[in-house]
Design a protein around this motif. Sequence first.
Motif, short mmCIF file in Angstrom:
data_model
loop_
_atom_site.label_atom_id
_atom_site.label_comp_id
_atom_site.label_asym_id
_atom_site.label_seq_id
_atom_site.Cartn_x
_atom_site.Cartn_y
_atom_site.Cartn_z
N GLY A 230 8.92 -7.13 7.45
CA GLY A 230 9.14 -7.10 6.01
C GLY A 230 8.33 -8.13 5.25
N ASP A 231 7.33 -8.70 5.88
CA ASP A 231 6.51 -9.72 5.23
C ASP A 231 5.58 -9.07 4.21
OD1 ASP A 231 4.93 -11.85 4.53
OD2 ASP A 231 4.82 -12.64 6.57
N LYS A 232 5.72 -9.45 2.94
CA LYS A 232 4.91 -8.85 1.87
C LYS A 232 3.46 -9.33 1.91
CE LYS A 232 8.87 -8.32 -1.22
NZ LYS A 232 9.45 -8.63 -2.55
N MET A 233 3.20 -10.39 2.68
CA MET A 233 1.84 -10.92 2.74
C MET A 233 0.95 -10.11 3.68
SD MET A 233 1.79 -13.44 0.67
CE MET A 233 0.28 -14.28 1.15
N MET A 234 1.53 -9.14 4.41
CA MET A 234 0.76 -8.36 5.37
C MET A 234 0.36 -7.02 4.75
SD MET A 234 2.77 -9.05 8.94
CE MET A 234 1.69 -7.92 9.80
N ASP A 235 -0.92 -6.65 4.83
CA ASP A 235 -1.36 -5.35 4.35
C ASP A 235 -1.28 -4.34 5.49
OD1 ASP A 235 -3.62 -5.84 5.97
OD2 ASP A 235 -4.62 -6.86 4.32
N ALA A 236 -1.67 -3.10 5.20
CA ALA A 236 -1.54 -2.03 6.19
C ALA A 236 -2.43 -2.26 7.40
CB ALA A 236 -1.87 -0.69 5.53
N THR A 237 -3.63 -2.77 7.17
CA THR A 237 -4.53 -3.01 8.30
C THR A 237 -4.03 -4.13 9.20
OG1 THR A 237 -5.88 -4.47 6.91
CG2 THR A 237 -6.52 -2.15 7.03
N MET A 238 -3.47 -5.17 8.61
CA MET A 238 -2.93 -6.25 9.43
C MET A 238 -1.68 -5.79 10.18
SD MET A 238 -1.92 -10.19 8.42
CE MET A 238 -3.52 -10.47 7.66
N SER A 239 -0.87 -4.92 9.56
CA SER A 239 0.29 -4.37 10.24
C SER A 239 -0.15 -3.53 11.44
CB SER A 239 1.12 -3.52 9.28
OG SER A 239 1.61 -4.29 8.21
N SER A 240 -1.21 -2.75 11.26
CA SER A 240 -1.75 -1.97 12.38
C SER A 240 -2.30 -2.88 13.46
CB SER A 240 -2.84 -1.03 11.87
OG SER A 240 -2.33 -0.11 10.94
N ALA A 241 -2.94 -3.98 13.05
CA ALA A 241 -3.45 -4.94 14.03
C ALA A 241 -2.32 -5.56 14.84
CB ALA A 241 -4.25 -6.04 13.31
N SER A 242 -1.20 -5.86 14.17
CA SER A 242 -0.06 -6.43 14.88
C SER A 242 0.52 -5.42 15.86
CB SER A 242 1.00 -6.87 13.88
OG SER A 242 1.58 -5.75 13.22
N ALA A 243 0.60 -4.15 15.45
CA ALA A 243 1.11 -3.12 16.35
C ALA A 243 0.19 -2.93 17.55
CB ALA A 243 1.27 -1.80 15.60
N LEU A 244 -1.13 -2.95 17.31
CA LEU A 244 -2.09 -2.78 18.40
C LEU A 244 -1.98 -3.93 19.39
CD1 LEU A 244 -4.49 -1.29 19.64
CD2 LEU A 244 -5.99 -2.64 18.17
#
Length: 271
Positions: A230-244
């Motif tokens: 739920g961190d608002k500082m993360m964009d979609a690409t960074m969220s995908s990077a975290s999942a990867l």
Amino acid sequence: MIRKHAVLVSLVVLAVVMLVPFVIVTLNALKSPADYSSGGPLGLPSELYLDGIVKFWNRVDFGGKLWNSLLISGSVAVLATVLSVLNAYALGIGRVRGRTWILVLFLVANTLPQEALVYPLYYLAKQTGLYDTRLGVVVIFTVIQSAFGTYLLASVLGRFPREILEAAALDGAGKWRALWQVVVPISRPTLSVLLVFFFIWTWNEFFLPLVFLISNENQTVPVALGVLQGDKMMDATMSSASALLGILPAVVFFLIFQRTLTRGVTVGAIR
């Protein structure tokens, strides 16, 4: 012939269902925010963009989280397998009194939800000084995983050929020597499968590590990913990077031990 085609189609469908989400996550992890905004989640990246992965790695100290997950999962996999072997050897081959009821107890333990275990485990961890320590989580998951391992191996070792054990006894092998030099080598395929499963299951655990590892330096990879959802500082690409980054180590581990899994399922425990 029809059955072979049906199996082949099922395998292809399963591979597509499993690979498509992984490919999409990988593509989005390698996109820049501008590429994601213009092309959407299914568009191809115009260039290889690694800043999202680097930023996420540094932001959560992913190297430390990765080490915690590897240490905890590896320790649990080894310890739970050893404990399962010792318990199953006593129950399956030793034929201790009350064996059936003990196996029923292990079966019931496998059906208990983790939510029902949180408070007693939390209280015990607080009383023993193991709360917010990696050792405490290792102990908890070793017991949980070995309950399943004991139930499985006890059934397998219950059908272990008695003539092999009798031949070992005639050669002067005691119970301890027969276990490690006869039973374990023959049962190695099943033990290898348990070891891999215990590692992956523990790696993916989220709820209990979230409760018992509150310090940032002790958190595992799934906990770090969940906390930042739920961190608002993360964009979609960074969220995908975290999942990867979260699923890649487990995928690599699975690929390394794929042959071990295949051999264990095909050969079985007794050859």
